[in-house]
Write an enzyme that holds these catalytic residues in place. Sequence first.
Site, PDB file in Angstrom:
ATOM      1  N   CYS A 101       7.618 -38.601  -6.123  1.00 41.85           N
ATOM      2  CA  CYS A 101       6.657 -38.014  -5.185  1.00 41.85           C
ATOM      3  C   CYS A 101       7.194 -38.059  -3.753  1.00 41.85           C
ATOM      4  O   CYS A 101       8.045 -38.880  -3.426  1.00 41.85           O
ATOM      5  CB  CYS A 101       5.334 -38.779  -5.253  1.00 41.85           C
ATOM      6  SG  CYS A 101       4.475 -38.579  -6.824  1.00 41.85           S
TER       7      CYS A 101
ATOM      8  N   CYS B   3       4.204 -33.882  -6.293  1.00 42.54           N
ATOM      9  CA  CYS B   3       3.143 -34.823  -5.943  1.00 42.54           C
ATOM     10  C   CYS B   3       3.377 -35.454  -4.577  1.00 42.54           C
ATOM     11  O   CYS B   3       4.505 -35.489  -4.091  1.00 42.54           O
ATOM     12  CB  CYS B   3       3.036 -35.900  -7.022  1.00 42.54           C
ATOM     13  SG  CYS B   3       4.626 -36.609  -7.504  1.00 42.54           S
TER      14      CYS B   3
END
Length: 219
Positions: free
Chosen positions: A44, A125
Amino acid sequence: MARENDCEIIWKAFEQAYVGRDPCDVPPQAYDPLINSVKQHVVCNTMMFWSKTKDTVKAFADNRECLVILEGTLLGFVFDELTWCSKNESKETFTTDCPSWSHCENNPVRSFWNRASVNFAATSCGNVSAMLNGSLEAPFSSTSVFGSVEVKNLDPSKVNSLTVLLVTKETDLTTCDNPSFHALQNILDTKIAYKCRKVPYSKVEGCISDPEIPCSDCL
Ligand code: AVW
């Protein structure tokens, strides 16, 4: 220990998408088995999208672990800059005389990038970014892959924010107030925070020539 990615399986999944098919009749879904054959570890806050800045972004992301672009993932890296197609009822793969990007929508190369881009966006993400070209009158285009595929496939339950990094040269007049960014904000899910920041091209250039400079000092 079982191997994470098996090249034979990946290659077969690639070929089944387009071999024996008319080169204008290969939809993005034909690559579902290929996408599913690859296990990619995602980190992420590292994903970077781009539009009209390919050479800069590729040079910048090279050797920088803090940044992941589609062209740095297994499939993106392998098929970057390649052309391929087959023919109806053929068992062959051709690398020349294939349909160009805009000749027909469902051509093997365009469908691959559309499908791979859906996957790259959907697996993103945290805080993600997009490097756009401040030398253009309208840096955001809703018909680009970034504008038509990636922005729409960001998952608001996983992505917190999208930051446009507008790479700008000294003489460029385009700013974060550019009207094209209204279109981007209209497409972006309201749960994902939108940000925009100018990044001087000279700074990016400096970071390209020295991969030791940390990401935080470049963007
Ligand atoms: P791009 P995108 N005609 O710089 O946002 C011919 O516009 O689309 O960036 N070739 C095309 C066309 C077209 N109309 N549109 C795209 N291409 C091909 C995956 C061409 O090879 C990454 F994750 C061109 O050099 C980025 O975030 C390349 O696509 C995003 O998609 C880039 O066109 C960049 O696609």
